[in-house]
Design a protein around this motif. Structure first.
Motif, PDB file in Angstrom:
ATOM      1  N   TYR A 196       0.819  -1.210   0.000  1.00 45.07           N
ATOM      2  CA  TYR A 196       0.000   0.000   0.000  1.00 45.07           C
ATOM      3  C   TYR A 196       0.852   1.259   0.000  1.00 45.07           C
ATOM      4  O   TYR A 196       0.629   2.171  -0.808  1.00 45.07           O
ATOM      5  CB  TYR A 196      -0.936   0.005   1.214  1.00 45.07           C
ATOM      6  N   THR A 197       1.793   1.344   0.912  1.00 42.33           N
ATOM      7  CA  THR A 197       2.662   2.528   1.007  1.00 42.33           C
ATOM      8  C   THR A 197       4.098   2.061   1.228  1.00 42.33           C
ATOM      9  O   THR A 197       4.508   1.826   2.377  1.00 42.33           O
ATOM     10  CB  THR A 197       2.221   3.438   2.169  1.00 42.33           C
ATOM     11  N   PRO A 198       4.875   1.903   0.154  1.00 39.11           N
ATOM     12  CA  PRO A 198       6.258   1.427   0.318  1.00 39.11           C
ATOM     13  C   PRO A 198       7.112   2.327   1.210  1.00 39.11           C
ATOM     14  O   PRO A 198       8.023   1.843   1.889  1.00 39.11           O
ATOM     15  CB  PRO A 198       6.790   1.406  -1.123  1.00 39.11           C
ATOM     16  N   TRP A 264       1.868   3.107  14.510  1.00 35.98           N
ATOM     17  CA  TRP A 264       0.700   3.986  14.412  1.00 35.98           C
ATOM     18  C   TRP A 264       0.364   4.284  12.945  1.00 35.98           C
ATOM     19  O   TRP A 264      -0.798   4.162  12.523  1.00 35.98           O
ATOM     20  CB  TRP A 264       0.997   5.273  15.189  1.00 35.98           C
ATOM     21  N   LEU A 265       1.369   4.640  12.161  1.00 36.43           N
ATOM     22  CA  LEU A 265       1.127   4.980  10.757  1.00 36.43           C
ATOM     23  C   LEU A 265       0.690   3.757   9.954  1.00 36.43           C
ATOM     24  O   LEU A 265      -0.142   3.868   9.042  1.00 36.43           O
ATOM     25  CB  LEU A 265       2.395   5.597  10.150  1.00 36.43           C
ATOM     26  N   ILE A 266       1.236   2.583  10.271  1.00 33.58           N
ATOM     27  CA  ILE A 266       0.842   1.373   9.544  1.00 33.58           C
ATOM     28  C   ILE A 266      -0.604   1.008   9.870  1.00 33.58           C
ATOM     29  O   ILE A 266      -1.398   0.667   8.980  1.00 33.58           O
ATOM     30  CB  ILE A 266       1.806   0.213   9.875  1.00 33.58           C
ATOM     31  N   ALA A 271      -6.309   0.866   8.191  1.00 31.22           N
ATOM     32  CA  ALA A 271      -7.689   1.322   8.365  1.00 31.22           C
ATOM     33  C   ALA A 271      -8.154   2.142   7.165  1.00 31.22           C
ATOM     34  O   ALA A 271      -9.310   2.036   6.731  1.00 31.22           O
ATOM     35  CB  ALA A 271      -7.809   2.141   9.654  1.00 31.22           C
ATOM     36  N   LYS A 272      -7.244   2.932   6.606  1.00 29.28           N
ATOM     37  CA  LYS A 272      -7.594   3.740   5.436  1.00 29.28           C
ATOM     38  C   LYS A 272      -7.869   2.860   4.215  1.00 29.28           C
ATOM     39  O   LYS A 272      -8.700   3.193   3.363  1.00 29.28           O
ATOM     40  CB  LYS A 272      -6.440   4.712   5.136  1.00 29.28           C
ATOM     41  N   GLN A 273      -7.167   1.718   4.125  1.00 26.01           N
ATOM     42  CA  GLN A 273      -7.386   0.784   3.013  1.00 26.01           C
ATOM     43  C   GLN A 273      -8.573  -0.143   3.261  1.00 26.01           C
ATOM     44  O   GLN A 273      -8.777  -1.099   2.520  1.00 26.01           O
ATOM     45  CB  GLN A 273      -6.124  -0.055   2.803  1.00 26.01           C
TER      46      GLN A 273
END
Length: 348
Positions: A196-198, A264-266, A271-273
């Motif tokens: 999702y976010t490398p 936290w960011l992961i 949750a965003k995905q």
């Protein structure tokens, strides 16, 4: 070990990793991985102890198997598509084989069984190299091929790794095995977000390297490898014991320490995905890891070993080890959380 031989081996480690980083051809990437493996083998076996030789043999067999599968997958992809380019991994079979082989190389569950046994047979310095530097090249290949892999496979590997990394370390009394299961759990956090976010994976890898380096260097300074012997750390150096306890809490992901930032960011990204269940399982798995980190904190800071009046004063023991790298890694493992807004602007 002869300093010239050590220089050649460390240079080969750097060369292998750099070659893998810079290559877009599967054959060159495979060559870089092989140079990396062959360079660390003498470092692992330098103690001439049966346990170290056994760990070296296990590591060599596992890495050779993974490298053979990677080469076979690259050949299969070239046979189907006519190209060795890593960005054209459009064959589903070849992509799945590459990810499984790279998961074996870095010790992701369920291909993790070699990792605790190998790390247990090494000294702390070589264990630090194995836990940090040796993961850079495989993770770079995962970063380049993750977009062509089935997301279910990556999610499964990530979830299994975080759960196994938490459960496996609960009943361990050897610090190196605990650090091995900690590595497995952190690799799971990286793998699950790479699709999702490398950039978040790179952030998690960077913070993991800081925290693990600080912990390995601290254990090397105290010269301890078992949980029971951590009780002698407080009389030797109360300040270092305190910072080490904070590093352990940072590894567990507690605020306001640096280790809270990637978790936290992961979780926010999952949750965003629209994967709230996956994010919940990951958060619960982090609690398993936090338990044995807290157990280490208790042994180090809340327990004092029995002492008699005639014994030497361990807090006056002078150390001859360099402390600059330990100070830098400890500071980075504890104080980078305020940089989260700047990191967010880079990862968006």
């Amino acid at each position: 070990m002869n300093p010239y031989v050590l220089l050649v081996l460390l240079s080969s480690l750097g060369l292998g990793t750099t070659l893998t980083f810079a290559s877009s051809h599967w054959l060159l990437a495979w060559m870089g991985l092989e140079i990396n493996t062959l360079a660390i083998i003498p470092l692992m076996a330098q103690n001439h102890h049966p346990r170290a030789v056994e760990a070296t043999t296990k590591y060599f067999l596992v890495q050779a198997t993974a490298a053979a599968v990677i080469l076979f997958a690259g050949t299969t992809n070239a046979w189907v598509l006519g190209t060795w380019d890593m960005t054209n991994m459009l064959s589903p079979l070849a992509s799945a084989m590459v990810i499984i082989a790279l998961a074996l190389k870095i010790g992701l569950a369920p291909m993790h069984l070699w990792m605790p046994e190998v790390l247990q047979g090494l000294n702390l310095t070589t264990g630090l190299i194995l836990s940090t530097w040796q993961k850079l090249a495989p993770l770079a290949l995962i970063l380049q091929t993750a977009q062509n892999v089935d997301p279910l496979l990556l999610t499964t590997l990530g979830l299994l790794s975080t759960l196994v990394g938490g459960w496996g370390g609960l009943n361990q009394v050897q610090l190196r095995k605990i650090l091995a299961y900690s590595s497995i759990a952190h690799m799971g956090w990286m793998i699950i977000v790479v699709q999702y976010t490398p950039r978040l994976m790179l952030l998690a890898l960077l913070t993991y390297i800081f925290m693990t380096s600080a912990l390995f260097l601290t254990l090397k300074t105290f010269d301890v490898t078992k949980v029971n012997t951590l009780a002698v750390a407080w009389p030797k150096s109360p300040l270092l014991s305190t910072t080490t306890a904070l590093v352990l809490l940072s590894l567990g992901g507690l605020p306001p320490l640096t280790g809270f930032m990637p978790k936290w960011l992961i979780l926010q990204e999952l949750a965003k995905q629209d994967f709230p269940m996956v994010a919940t399982i990951m958060a619960l798995a982090a609690l398993l890891s936090l338990y044995f980190y807290l157990r280490l904190c208790y042994s180090m800071t809340l327990t004092i070993s029995p002492n008699i009046n005639n014994s030497s004063t361990p807090w006056r023991t002078n150390t001859t080890q360099t402390s600059l790298l330990l100070a830098l890694s400890t500071t980075a493992a504890l104080a980078l959380l305020p940089l989260t807004p700047a990191v967010l602007t880079l990862t968006i």
